[in-house]
Design a protein around this motif. Structure first.
Motif, PDB file in Angstrom:
ATOM      1  N   VAL A 125      46.683 -52.012  68.620  1.00 42.75           N
ATOM      2  CA  VAL A 125      47.373 -50.724  68.619  1.00 42.75           C
ATOM      3  C   VAL A 125      46.330 -49.619  68.652  1.00 42.75           C
ATOM      4  O   VAL A 125      45.317 -49.693  67.952  1.00 42.75           O
ATOM      5  CB  VAL A 125      48.255 -50.586  67.358  1.00 42.75           C
ATOM      6  N   HIS A 126      46.569 -48.614  69.485  1.00 35.82           N
ATOM      7  CA  HIS A 126      45.776 -47.382  69.441  1.00 35.82           C
ATOM      8  C   HIS A 126      46.692 -46.262  68.987  1.00 35.82           C
ATOM      9  O   HIS A 126      47.732 -46.014  69.606  1.00 35.82           O
ATOM     10  CB  HIS A 126      45.175 -47.057  70.815  1.00 35.82           C
ATOM     11  N   SER A 127      46.307 -45.625  67.891  1.00 36.92           N
ATOM     12  CA  SER A 127      47.160 -44.607  67.282  1.00 36.92           C
ATOM     13  C   SER A 127      46.334 -43.845  66.257  1.00 36.92           C
ATOM     14  O   SER A 127      45.175 -44.191  65.989  1.00 36.92           O
ATOM     15  CB  SER A 127      48.349 -45.296  66.598  1.00 36.92           C
ATOM     16  N   ALA A 128      46.912 -42.798  65.690  1.00 36.25           N
ATOM     17  CA  ALA A 128      46.267 -42.143  64.554  1.00 36.25           C
ATOM     18  C   ALA A 128      46.133 -43.176  63.438  1.00 36.25           C
ATOM     19  O   ALA A 128      47.092 -43.871  63.104  1.00 36.25           O
ATOM     20  CB  ALA A 128      47.088 -40.944  64.081  1.00 36.25           C
ATOM     21  N   VAL A 129      44.931 -43.285  62.867  1.00 34.50           N
ATOM     22  CA  VAL A 129      44.672 -44.431  61.993  1.00 34.50           C
ATOM     23  C   VAL A 129      45.350 -44.335  60.634  1.00 34.50           C
ATOM     24  O   VAL A 129      45.376 -45.326  59.896  1.00 34.50           O
ATOM     25  CB  VAL A 129      43.155 -44.663  61.814  1.00 34.50           C
ATOM     26  N   ASP A 130      45.933 -43.199  60.289  1.00 34.78           N
ATOM     27  CA  ASP A 130      46.683 -43.199  59.029  1.00 34.78           C
ATOM     28  C   ASP A 130      47.954 -44.041  59.154  1.00 34.78           C
ATOM     29  O   ASP A 130      48.570 -44.404  58.157  1.00 34.78           O
ATOM     30  CB  ASP A 130      46.981 -41.783  58.523  1.00 34.78           C
TER      31      ASP A 130
END
Length: 362
Positions: free
Chosen positions: A77-82
């Protein structure tokens, strides 16, 4: 058949087999400007060069993305890591952050006819999931302006960028949203207004990164490393100014964008890594570190990282392979992990800087 012909046939068979021995990785990400490296990596064979067959899809929301990763529908997954922290701390799913990213292209957008934060009062803030990532950015920005969630405005959680743009275009009580390219540019073209970039309004933020299930990472460390190498190569291609025209054409083709929007995205990519340094040049960062610091730091990172490897639910500690020394991105992972443990806020800029430097130096 002669021995030479048998050997030749065997060699050809091995070569043919290796050509078809790519490992499949299914990726889930958001349909934003930052998806360009994935298109490039597949189109240019940069993932295939690492023995990776990449299949990627776009998510409708961060909630669907988190649930999909937990269910094994995709590996990366690539996303904001929070979002990874939410999976660990709220959903109790053991994921591991395997790369950093950038500060993003987020802007705080208000609807047609609105000109200030005060105009959001009594209306709706349009978000993806209401409790992670860009929604938290929006809430903090409004709180700094004296507006409280549930008191001065309500949340309208509609999902990813296309859905937020659609809601804002529909108008009504939908007064504001965090948007990134190309949706922020499309909103402005439609008559909406940007009140500023979130990186300027709030400071450094890890708007993009990759995370995976820890169990998958432990079972496939070599595959994960090859995926990261392919992604770095793809990102470096995008950041190379000599590829500008080809990148613009690819954006227009793959994302069905006008040339003006594609050009804005290409220009934004050139600025992404600057956010990690808070606009400081590399030589300034280098002067901050005393002689010998890197070796001492990395040695400590390795010891601490390996000690934490077997401990699930440790707040997103990065995976370090048990065999061999630390190389390339593994060194960056160890360094970023230690920085996060030392101070999650004060050291964020340094963590991002290390990741950006690694992309450039690999």
């Amino acid at each position: 058949m002669s021995l030479t012909r048998v050997a030749t046939a065997a060699a050809l068979l091995l070569l043919t087999g290796s050509a078809h021995a790519e490992d499949l990785i299914r990726l889930n990400t958001f349909p934003t400007a930052r998806s360009l490296p994935f298109f490039v990596g597949v189109e240019k064979g940069l993932f295939a060069k690492q023995g990776i067959k990449l299949e990627f899809e776009f998510t409708e929301s961060s909630k669907a993305q988190r649930e999909g990763l937990a269910a094994g529908k995709f590996e990366v997954v690539h996303s904001a890591v929070d979002n990874a922290l939410a999976m660990i701390e709220v959903a109790k799913v053991d994921v591991v952050i395997v790369s950093g990213g950038d500060g993003g292209t987020n802007e705080f957008i208000v609807g047609k006819g609105l000109n200030s934060y005060a105009d959001v009062r009594g209306k709706a803030l349009v978000t993806d999931a209401p409790n992670t990532a860009y929604a938290l950015q929006a809430k903090k920005i409004l709180l700094k302006q004296g507006l409280k969630d549930g008191v001065d405005y309500r949340i309208n959680a509609v999902g990813s960028g296309p859905n937020r743009l659609k809601a804002m275009l529909e108008g009504g009580d939908n007064a504001a949203a965090i948007m990134n390219l190309p949706f922020s540019a499309q909103a402005i073209e439609a008559g909406m207004k940007s009140l500023g970039r979130t990186v300027d309004l709030l400071g450094p933020y890890q708007a993009g990164g990759a995370f995976v299930l820890r169990s998958w990472a432990k079972q496939h460390p070599d595959m994960l490393e090859r995926y990261l190498a392919g992604y770095i190569s793809s990102l470096r291609w995008v950041l190379d100014k000599s590829h500008r025209e080809e990148a613009i054409a690819l954006l227009m083709s793959k994302r069905n964008l006008t040339r003006s929007l594609a050009e804005r995205i290409d220009e934004a990519f050139g600025r992404l890594d600057q956010h990690a340094f808070d606009h400081l040049p590399e030589r300034t960062f280098d002067r901050l570190l005393p002689a010998g610091f890197h070796l001492q730091f990395l040695a400590h990172a390795r010891r601490l990282g390996q000690a934490m490897l077997a401990q699930p639910g440790n707040g997103g500690a990065l995976l370090l392979p048990e065999r061999g020394g630390l190389q390339g991105f593994q060194r960056t992972q160890a360094a970023a992990f230690v920085l996060r443990r030392l101070s999650r806020i004060r050291q964020l800029r340094l963590q991002l800087a290390l990741l950006v430097l690694q992309v450039r130096d690999r």
